[in-house]
Design an enzyme around this catalytic site. Structure first.
Site, short mmCIF file in Angstrom:
data_model
loop_
_atom_site.label_atom_id
_atom_site.label_comp_id
_atom_site.label_asym_id
_atom_site.label_seq_id
_atom_site.Cartn_x
_atom_site.Cartn_y
_atom_site.Cartn_z
N CYS A 83 0.82 -1.23 0.00
CA CYS A 83 0.00 0.00 0.00
C CYS A 83 0.84 1.27 0.00
CB CYS A 83 -0.94 0.00 1.20
SG CYS A 83 -1.95 -1.48 1.30
N HIS A 335 -9.02 3.80 -1.54
CA HIS A 335 -7.66 3.26 -1.44
C HIS A 335 -7.34 2.36 -2.63
CE1 HIS A 335 -3.97 1.78 0.08
NE2 HIS A 335 -4.41 0.79 0.83
C1 LIG Z 1 -14.99 -3.97 4.54
C2 LIG Z 1 -15.07 -4.83 3.31
C3 LIG Z 1 -14.84 -6.29 3.66
C4 LIG Z 1 -16.46 -4.68 2.71
O1 LIG Z 1 -16.49 -5.40 1.51
P1 LIG Z 1 -17.84 -6.09 0.98
O2 LIG Z 1 -18.51 -6.77 2.11
O3 LIG Z 1 -17.45 -6.90 -0.20
O4 LIG Z 1 -18.71 -4.88 0.55
P2 LIG Z 1 -19.45 -4.74 -0.84
O5 LIG Z 1 -18.48 -4.36 -1.90
O6 LIG Z 1 -20.30 -5.96 -1.07
O7 LIG Z 1 -20.37 -3.51 -0.56
C5 LIG Z 1 -21.54 -3.58 0.26
C6 LIG Z 1 -21.95 -2.17 0.59
O8 LIG Z 1 -21.02 -1.62 1.54
C7 LIG Z 1 -20.38 -0.48 0.98
N1 LIG Z 1 -18.96 -0.58 1.39
C8 LIG Z 1 -18.06 -1.50 1.00
N2 LIG Z 1 -16.91 -1.29 1.65
C9 LIG Z 1 -17.09 -0.21 2.42
C10 LIG Z 1 -16.26 0.49 3.30
N3 LIG Z 1 -14.99 0.11 3.49
N4 LIG Z 1 -16.75 1.56 3.94
C11 LIG Z 1 -18.03 1.97 3.73
N5 LIG Z 1 -18.89 1.31 2.92
C12 LIG Z 1 -18.41 0.24 2.26
C13 LIG Z 1 -20.57 -0.58 -0.51
O9 LIG Z 1 -20.54 0.70 -1.12
C14 LIG Z 1 -21.91 -1.23 -0.60
O10 LIG Z 1 -22.90 -0.24 -0.36
P3 LIG Z 1 -24.30 -0.27 -1.14
O11 LIG Z 1 -24.95 -1.58 -0.76
O12 LIG Z 1 -25.02 0.93 -0.61
O13 LIG Z 1 -23.95 -0.21 -2.59
C15 LIG Z 1 -14.03 -4.38 2.26
O14 LIG Z 1 -14.30 -3.05 1.89
C16 LIG Z 1 -12.61 -4.47 2.80
O15 LIG Z 1 -12.08 -5.55 3.01
N6 LIG Z 1 -11.94 -3.34 3.00
C17 LIG Z 1 -10.54 -3.32 3.44
C18 LIG Z 1 -9.61 -3.36 2.24
C19 LIG Z 1 -8.19 -3.56 2.68
O16 LIG Z 1 -7.89 -4.39 3.49
N7 LIG Z 1 -7.29 -2.78 2.12
C20 LIG Z 1 -5.89 -2.85 2.47
C21 LIG Z 1 -5.66 -2.08 3.71
S1 LIG Z 1 -4.11 -2.42 4.46
#
Ligand SMILES: CC(C)(COP(=O)(O)OP(=O)(O)OC[C@H]1O[C@@H](n2cnc3c(N)ncnc32)[C@H](O)[C@@H]1OP(=O)(O)O)[C@@H](O)C(=O)NCCC(=O)NCCS
Length: 387
Positions: A83, A335
């Protein structure tokens, strides 16, 4: 070491995109070149910051981007530092120009992952951890940052509501950023009631998976002079600091700090001969809400255990004494991994030139960026000043 400047910088919108990595990268690169008032032929070399382009079955993006810009002879290679790929690429360009090897370089960060389902994306991202000990055992990044959050809560009494304050602020800031992934105002209750991802972290404590690209043209002072007054928006890279840390969390004596950030900040502040009090605003690596609090403590802006209270009091809001992530941060601006560190530079470039619109930090003159790889296996800190 010669002085190095950001001549121009630009970004695509972050979020879910139908474009490929090469298309996103070209869009950001062309915008940055136009912003810089140069021609592609002025670029002597480049770096591409990228971590997961193999997800599109395309490595080696450098030649593709340079060919797309009509300068296929110009060398460009990929910098992968999870990252923190973006800031690491800025650092390497700073070194090259500072050493007098090149006068003008293009740094483009890009990521395209929204075509992956959540499990696949989470798995790919976990390749940036110490995979044998962490990712392969099911400890993906939400889990690892969840451990950091739990350790911080145990040691300093930080609460889940205090973590939520970070998300609320960054979502509010992103409302004024047209290029942000999310334009959605949230409350502490929204965060507290969102689904648990890796206790104590919930959906709104996490950054999303974003696509996007950001690009910056870096140059020497001689190059600026040759531009004959057509570079009035250039900002100076006052200092760069970079450090490493253990790949795995279990090798660390204390989970409440990322030592690479402490060391990178120390180097940057020493080179700049500045301290936290001199910084008008910061863009920090808030991949999870806890990461913003740890960053503020690692960078020396608050004593250990105090950043949560400061955030709660509004000190890190745009009008506060330490504005943090006016762009919306990774949490709400998004990100796109390889782009993130370069995107932070775009925010600094726009802010220091007074072009950040409704999210403008008043009288901003000196800014700091902090970009972390994984859970701190790498970190780069940069300090910028308006010329
Ligand atoms: C948190 C997380 C698991 C959610 O993923 P998900 O369950 O697949 O979510 P989806 O893509 O199915 O989205 C579902 C809903 O949540 C929302 N959403 C997804 N991630 C979100 C987040 N991080 N914050 C706010 N809303 C989020 C989407 O916009 C969607 O909204 P909608 O239903 O109104 O359209 C994922 O965003 C994640 O793993 N984030 C961390 C990424 C990471 O680790 N990066 C490296 C960092 S070191």
């Amino acid at each position: 070491m010669k002085d190095v400047f950001v001549l121009g910088a630009a970004t695509t919108k972050y979020g879910k995109s139908l474009l490929s990595a090469r298309e996103l990268a070209l869009e950001a690169s062309k915008k940055a070149i136009i912003e810089s008032n140069i021609k592609p032929n002025d670029i002597q070399a480049g770096f591409v910051a990228n971590a997961f382009s193999l997800a599109e079955k395309q490595g080696h993006l450098g030649p593709i981007i340079m060919s797309g810009l009509g300068i296929p002879d110009v060398p460009a290679s990929t910098i992968e530092s999870a990252c923190s790929s973006g800031a690491s690429a800025i650092r390497e360009a700073w070194v090259n120009i500072g050493a007098g090897i090149y006068d003008c370089m293009l740094v483009t960060g890009v990521e395209k992952v929204s075509q992956l389902d959540t499990i696949t994306a989470t798995t790919y991202f976990s390749f940036g951890s110490d995979y044998i000990f962490e990712g392969a055992c099911g400890a993906s990044f939400p889990g690892l940052y969840g451990s950091i959050a739990r350790a911080h809560m145990t040691k300093y009494g930080t609460t889940e509501e205090q973590l939520a304050n970070v998300a609320v602020k960054n979502h509010e800031n992103a409302m004024f950023n047209p290029n942000a992934h999310f334009h959605k105002k949230i409350t502490v209750d929204d965060v507290m009631n969102s689904i648990v991802v890796a206790s104590p972290l919930k959906l709104f404590d996490a950054c999303p998976f974003s696509d996007g690209a950001a690009s910056a043209v870096l140059c020497s002072e001689e190059f600026l002079r040759r531009m004959n007054g057509h570079a009035s928006e250039a900002i100076k890279i006052v200092a760069s600091g970079r450090a490493g840390g253990t790949g795995a969390l279990h090798q660390r004596p204390d989970l409440t700090t990322l030592n690479s950030a402490v060391l990178a900040a120390r180097e940057a502040f020493k080179r700049a001969n500045l301290g936290p009090k001199d910084i008008d605003f910061l863009e920090v690596h808030d991949c999870f809400t806890i990461a913003e609090l740890v960053a503020l403590e690692d960078l020396g802006f608050y004593p250990r255990g105090q950043a949560a209270k400061a955030t709660e009091e509004g000190q890190t809001k745009p009008g506060g004494q330490t504005p943090v992530n006016p762009s919306g941060g990774l949490k709400a601006k998004g990100h796109p991994v390889g782009a993130t560190g370069v995107g932070q530079v775009v925010e600094v470039y726009e802010q220091l030139n007074g072009r950040a619109g409704q999210r403008q930090i008043k009288d901003a003159r000196i800014a700091l960026t902090h970009n972390v790889g994984a859970t701190g296996g790498s970190c780069a800190v940069h300090i910028f000043e308006k010329r």
